[in-house]
Design a protein around this motif. Structure first.
Motif, short mmCIF file in Angstrom:
data_model
loop_
_atom_site.label_atom_id
_atom_site.label_comp_id
_atom_site.label_asym_id
_atom_site.label_seq_id
_atom_site.Cartn_x
_atom_site.Cartn_y
_atom_site.Cartn_z
N ASP A 672 46.28 21.88 63.30
CA ASP A 672 45.49 23.00 63.81
C ASP A 672 44.16 22.50 64.39
N ALA A 673 43.54 21.54 63.71
CA ALA A 673 42.28 21.00 64.21
C ALA A 673 42.48 20.27 65.54
N THR A 674 43.61 19.59 65.67
CA THR A 674 43.90 18.89 66.91
C THR A 674 44.06 19.86 68.07
N LEU A 675 44.80 20.96 67.83
CA LEU A 675 45.01 21.93 68.90
C LEU A 675 43.73 22.69 69.24
N ARG A 676 42.84 22.85 68.26
CA ARG A 676 41.56 23.49 68.59
C ARG A 676 40.74 22.64 69.53
N ARG A 677 40.83 21.33 69.36
CA ARG A 677 40.08 20.42 70.24
C ARG A 677 40.80 20.18 71.56
N HIS A 678 42.14 20.11 71.50
CA HIS A 678 42.94 19.76 72.68
C HIS A 678 44.21 20.61 72.65
N SER A 679 44.14 21.74 73.27
CA SER A 679 45.25 22.70 73.19
C SER A 679 46.51 22.19 73.87
N SER A 680 46.40 21.16 74.73
CA SER A 680 47.58 20.66 75.44
C SER A 680 48.25 19.50 74.72
N ALA A 681 47.77 19.14 73.54
CA ALA A 681 48.37 18.03 72.81
C ALA A 681 49.80 18.39 72.39
N LEU A 682 50.74 17.53 72.72
CA LEU A 682 52.15 17.84 72.46
C LEU A 682 52.60 17.55 71.03
N PRO A 683 52.31 16.36 70.45
CA PRO A 683 52.85 16.07 69.10
C PRO A 683 52.49 17.11 68.05
N PRO A 684 51.22 17.54 67.95
CA PRO A 684 50.95 18.57 66.92
C PRO A 684 51.65 19.89 67.20
N ARG A 685 51.83 20.24 68.47
CA ARG A 685 52.53 21.48 68.81
C ARG A 685 53.98 21.41 68.34
N ILE A 686 54.62 20.28 68.53
CA ILE A 686 56.01 20.12 68.09
C ILE A 686 56.10 20.16 66.57
N ARG A 687 55.12 19.56 65.89
CA ARG A 687 55.16 19.60 64.43
C ARG A 687 54.99 21.03 63.92
N ILE A 688 54.17 21.82 64.59
CA ILE A 688 54.02 23.22 64.20
C ILE A 688 55.34 23.97 64.39
N VAL A 689 56.05 23.69 65.50
CA VAL A 689 57.35 24.31 65.73
C VAL A 689 58.30 23.96 64.60
N ARG A 690 58.34 22.70 64.22
CA ARG A 690 59.23 22.28 63.15
C ARG A 690 58.87 22.95 61.82
N ARG A 691 57.57 23.06 61.58
CA ARG A 691 57.11 23.67 60.33
C ARG A 691 57.47 25.16 60.28
N LEU A 692 57.30 25.85 61.41
CA LEU A 692 57.64 27.28 61.47
C LEU A 692 59.14 27.49 61.36
N LEU A 693 59.90 26.60 61.99
CA LEU A 693 61.36 26.71 61.91
C LEU A 693 61.85 26.52 60.48
N ALA A 694 61.26 25.56 59.77
CA ALA A 694 61.65 25.34 58.37
C ALA A 694 61.28 26.54 57.50
N ALA A 695 60.22 27.25 57.87
CA ALA A 695 59.80 28.42 57.10
C ALA A 695 60.54 29.69 57.52
N GLY A 696 61.41 29.61 58.52
CA GLY A 696 62.15 30.76 58.98
C GLY A 696 61.40 31.67 59.93
N ARG A 697 60.27 31.26 60.42
CA ARG A 697 59.46 32.07 61.34
C ARG A 697 59.84 31.69 62.78
N VAL A 698 61.02 32.12 63.17
CA VAL A 698 61.59 31.70 64.45
C VAL A 698 60.79 32.26 65.62
N THR A 699 60.35 33.49 65.53
CA THR A 699 59.63 34.11 66.64
C THR A 699 58.34 33.36 66.95
#
Length: 872
Positions: A672-699
């Motif tokens: 989250d801190a990385t995206l606040r500084r650099h919203s276009s950063a790809l690796p943290p965005r992908i990790r957030i997708v994986r984390r949300l998918l594991a939690a069942g928050r598909v939307t």
């Protein structure tokens, strides 16, 4: 006239001539020793090991002493000028290495006094009352040995020249270059990675493996010997010209094959200067000279182009000029050096405090800035000016092609050392000093010295030989050099920082604190400003829970402000002792200096201490407070000051998010801190997708994946995880359409796309499409056997999932053939049992039991299946 000369010079004894028998004995022995020094000296790794430098110094002193004892003095103004320069350098180095009263050292070199006092306090020694000016007494003692070696080599070369052996010495130099070139070519032809099959270089691969491990040093040495060989080959009074021209071609081509840009440029410039000087002083046969020199040059270029033409062209086309940045940094350092310098040989230790970096520079790779910083601006400038004047005077007097070749050879290696450090190697420095002696001394005829006692006349008072008797000056120099080498030998033997650090680390691993303390006390007394030893001392103290660790580490931070290591060790020590908040402050300081290294250490602390200690707030507290101008995870250039690195924060955030466990709260906070500084950063965005998918928050995961695709339309990863989200929603056909579009519009490694597409086809299921997609994935992995085996393992899993057990077993068999593994055999046996093929399953279990008799599962399955157990 004679009366006037006596009045001017004063009354002094006549020059005496040694016994002819002594001369006839001393000169041949000295020639043998000279051959050993010139030809064999570079074979001792350039004389770099302390034992090699000391051995070369002893031989040179013996040789110079024998010649001084058996030869009346020789003199010319030119020879005295060069001699005084060398002896002045020896004297300045000796002054730097001599312990002086502390008040005087504090006035001339306050940093050396401070380092000596701080180190003495840390090891529990009494405050020193006598301290040397140098910041590294051990390194300066080594340099003092080298200076003695240089002076004795110069005296010996000049004296042998008065005996008429100048051309023989030059031939020795040419032979030394040819031998070195042949060694390198033979190692390359045989594909050897170890020198003479014994020694493997520590710092990666080299272009040509020779006793001169550094290829830049090798290029400078070969450039020097090439010019000497060329001069011998074009001398109209020489025989066997062809041999020396062949040597010039061989050494020149080998110099080109080193791929040293500085060495190649210096050699080509030397050839141009050689032809220019030769044609201007040999007007009668100018055409023959140009043709012969041109033929040798063409042969050199042709041979090197035939053997390594593409690699040479590629190297010369590089635009990396990191050494120029180092030159700028070292020049700035030299301008701020103490009046008498930091100490000869102490550049590496002292430069760490000026150039904060993860990199460690042993030399500035520019002798001008090195001499100015180590000797001080005043003496260094005067010394360089004197050397330039002496070389100019030599250049005006030389006439023959062999002397021109020797002179240009000295200029070639001197020019190359503007971007190299080969003259810091004792064996190479000795060779150059010998050549200077041959160039400036009056040339004599062989065998005349013992017969003509009046050949050498008395000298003006400026001569070194005027100290007393005609030969007493060189004898004093040789004797003093031998005494210095004898005194400094124990110090030189322990002067290697790398060897001392290796011994310290050995004691750290063994846990022998007594031996460690003894070795440390000796090492820091020789190198009181060396931060690496203090860092090791801090690590050792931390291992035993000693609070003294922080004092050692604090001193290392002071001496090496750009190193992350002391801060990392301090953070580890503080966190281990429950001072986690303070540890995060040290981690932040380390992250500004070494982002990736610091991130890995914090991840290790997270794994060891757990989430209760490394909380999200503490992880965020370790982030550097510098705001980067751009967001890029690429490494910066070879020369970089971490304090001014624009990407330190970005590199740290990326590395920290990648190594923390995906499910940890700290990892989520960092992303989250990385995206606040650099919203276009790809690796943290992908990790957030994986984390949300594991939690069942598909939307919510879909929203992040869609944004990632928009920001990075050519990257495969956003499409891969968008497809994973569709698969999680049981929409395989939509995922297939998305992935097929991604294949045509993305760039880079398409392997993840093909792998995900194959898995999606298996969800439908579509066996034919799965196999075709795996075939494309395998084609993209061509050339890597483990990667191809991985494609067969993926195919086996997918075939099994689709119910094709026979094809799955075949895929596991193919994977096992490429990369044998027990997992593949177990899966083949399990599939065979499910297919009812018990005989094949029995054979596989028996094979597993035979390979590992302690595998009870395989052996039991083999026995219970009724198949006899095979034995060796």
């Amino acid at each position: 006239m004679e009366h006037r000369e006596d009045a001017l010079l004063g009354s002094r004894p006549r020059a005496t001539t040694p016994d002819a028998k002594i001369v006839r004995l001393a000169v041949p022995v000295s020639l043998v020793l000279m051959a050993c020094l010139i030809v064999l000296g570079p074979m001792l790794l350039g004389g770099i090991p302390p034992w090699a430098a000391t051995s070369l110094g002893v031989v040179a002193c013996v040789m110079a002493g024998m010649l001084a004892f058996s030869t009346p003095g020789w003199h010319s103004r030119l020879s005295s000028r060069v001699a005084w320069l060398l002896f002045a350098g020896l004297g300045c180095t000796a002054l730097q290495a001599t312990p002086l009263p502390s008040f005087l050292t504090g006035w001339l070199a306050p940093q050396s006094l401070l380092a000596a006092r701080e180190t003495a306090e840390l090891v529990g020694a009494p405050e020193p009352y006598f301290v040397a000016l140098t910041q590294s007494p051990g390194a300066t003692a080594y340099a003092l040995t080298t200076a003695c070696l240089i002076c004795c080599g110069y005296l010996a070369g000049a004296t042998l020249t008065t005996h008429g052996y100048r051309s023989l010495i030059w031939k020795m130099v040419a032979i030394a270059g040819a031998v070195m070139a042949v060694i390198g070519l033979l190692h390359a032809a045989a594909g050897l990675r170890e020198l003479f099959g014994v020694y493997r270089p520590k710092f990666g691969n080299v272009q040509l493996l020779t006793p001169l491990i550094n290829t830049n040093n090798l290029a400078g040495f070969l450039g020097l010997t090439t010019m000497v060989s060329l001069g011998l080959g074009l001398d109209k009074n020489r025989e066997s010209r062809g041999i020396w021209l062949v040597c010039a071609t061989l050494t020149g081509a080998t110099c080109m094959m080193t791929l040293s840009r500085g060495g190649i440029a210096a050699l080509l410039a030397g050839v141009v200067l050689f032809i220019t000087l030769l044609t201007s002083r040999r007007r009668r046969d100018r055409r023959v000279t140009i043709v012969a020199a041109g033929a040798a040059t063409a042969g050199t270029l042709g041979l090197s182009a035939y053997i390594a033409g593409p690699r040479i062209a590629s190297e010369l086309s590089r635009t990396d000029f990191g050494k120029l940045e180092l030159l700028r940094e070292s020049a700035s350092f030299a301008l701020n050096a103490p009046p008498l310098g930091i100490g000869r040989g102490a550049f590496s230790t002292a430069f760490v405090s000026h150039h904060g970096s993860l990199f460690r520079f042993e030399y500035p790779e520019n002798l001008v800035t090195q001499w100015l910083s180590e000797w001080g601006l005043l003496f260094g400038t005067l010394w360089l000016a004197g050397l330039g004047a002496a070389l100019w005077a030599i250049g005006k007097k030389i006439q023959s092609s062999s002397s021109i070749g020797a002179f240009v050879g000295v200029l070639v290696i001197a020019t190359h050392n503007l971007v190299d450090f080969s003259l810091e190697l004792p064996a190479i420095a000795l060779l150059v000093s010998v050549m200077l002696g041959t160039l400036v001394a009056p040339r004599g005829r062989r065998g005349n010295l013992g017969k003509d006692p009046n050949r050498f006349q008395s000298f003006p008072p400026t001569s070194l030989s005027s100290i007393a008797a005609p030969n007493r000056g060189p004898m004093i120099i040789a004797g003093a050099s031998a005494l210095v080498i004898a005194i400094t030998t124990p110090t030189v033997a322990a002067s290697s920082v790398s060897q001392s650090n290796h011994s310290l680390m050995t004691h750290v691993r063994s846990g022998n604190r007594t031996a460690f303390r003894s070795t440390l006390t000796r090492a820091v007394s020789l190198h009181p400003s060396e931060p690496s030893m203090l860092l090791i001392a801090g690590v050792e103290a931390a291992q035993h829970g000693d609070a003294q660790a922080l004092r050692w580490l604090s001193r290392a931070m002071t001496l090496a402000p750009g190193w992350p290591g002391p801060h990392l060790e301090a953070a580890d020590f503080l966190a281990t002792h429950g001072r986690t908040d303070q540890a995060m402050l040290e981690m932040r300081e380390a992250a500004m200096r070494g982002p990736e290294q610091s991130a890995k250490r914090l991840c290790a602390l997270h794994e060891r201490l757990g989430q209760d200690q490394i909380t999200p707030a503490r992880a965020l507290a370790s982030i550097p407070r510098r705001s980067p101008a751009t967001f890029s995870a690429s490494r910066s250039s070879e020369i970089r000051k971490p304090h001014g690195a624009k990407n330190a924060t970005a590199e740290y955030l990326l590395a920290l998010g990648a190594c923390l466990p995906l499910e940890s709260a700290a990892a989520a906070a960092v992303d989250d801190a990385t995206l606040r500084r650099h919203s276009s950063a790809l690796p943290p965005r992908i990790r957030i997708v994986r984390r949300l998918l594991a939690a069942g928050r598909v939307t919510a995961a879909h929203q992040h994946a869609r944004r990632a695709r928009h920001q990075h339309p050519t990257s495969p990863l956003p499409y891969v995880w968008s497809a994973e989200l569709l698969r999680a929603q049981n929409k395989p056909k939509q995922a297939v359409r998305l992935l097929r579009r991604a294949v045509s519009k993305t760039q880079g490694d398409l392997g993840p796309l093909w792998a995900t597409l194959a898995q999606t086809y298996a969800d439908i299921p579509n066996p034919i499409a799965v196999r075709q997609t795996i075939a494309r994935l395998r084609a993209s992995r061509a050339g890597s056997t483990p990667s191809i085996a991985a494609t067969y393992r993926l195919l086996a899993d997918l075939e099994e999932r689709m119910g094709n057990l026979g094809r799955a077993r075949g895929a596991w068999r193919d994977a096992h053939r490429l990369v044998p593994s027990r997992t593949a055999l177990y899966r083949m046996a399990s599939l065979s049992e499910r297919m009812g093929d018990t005989i094949r399953a029995q054979l596989i279990y028996a094979q597993l039991c035979e390979e590992a008799p302690d595998d009870e599962n395989a052996c039991t399955r083999a026995e219970t299946s009724g198949k006899p157990r095979r034995t060796n």
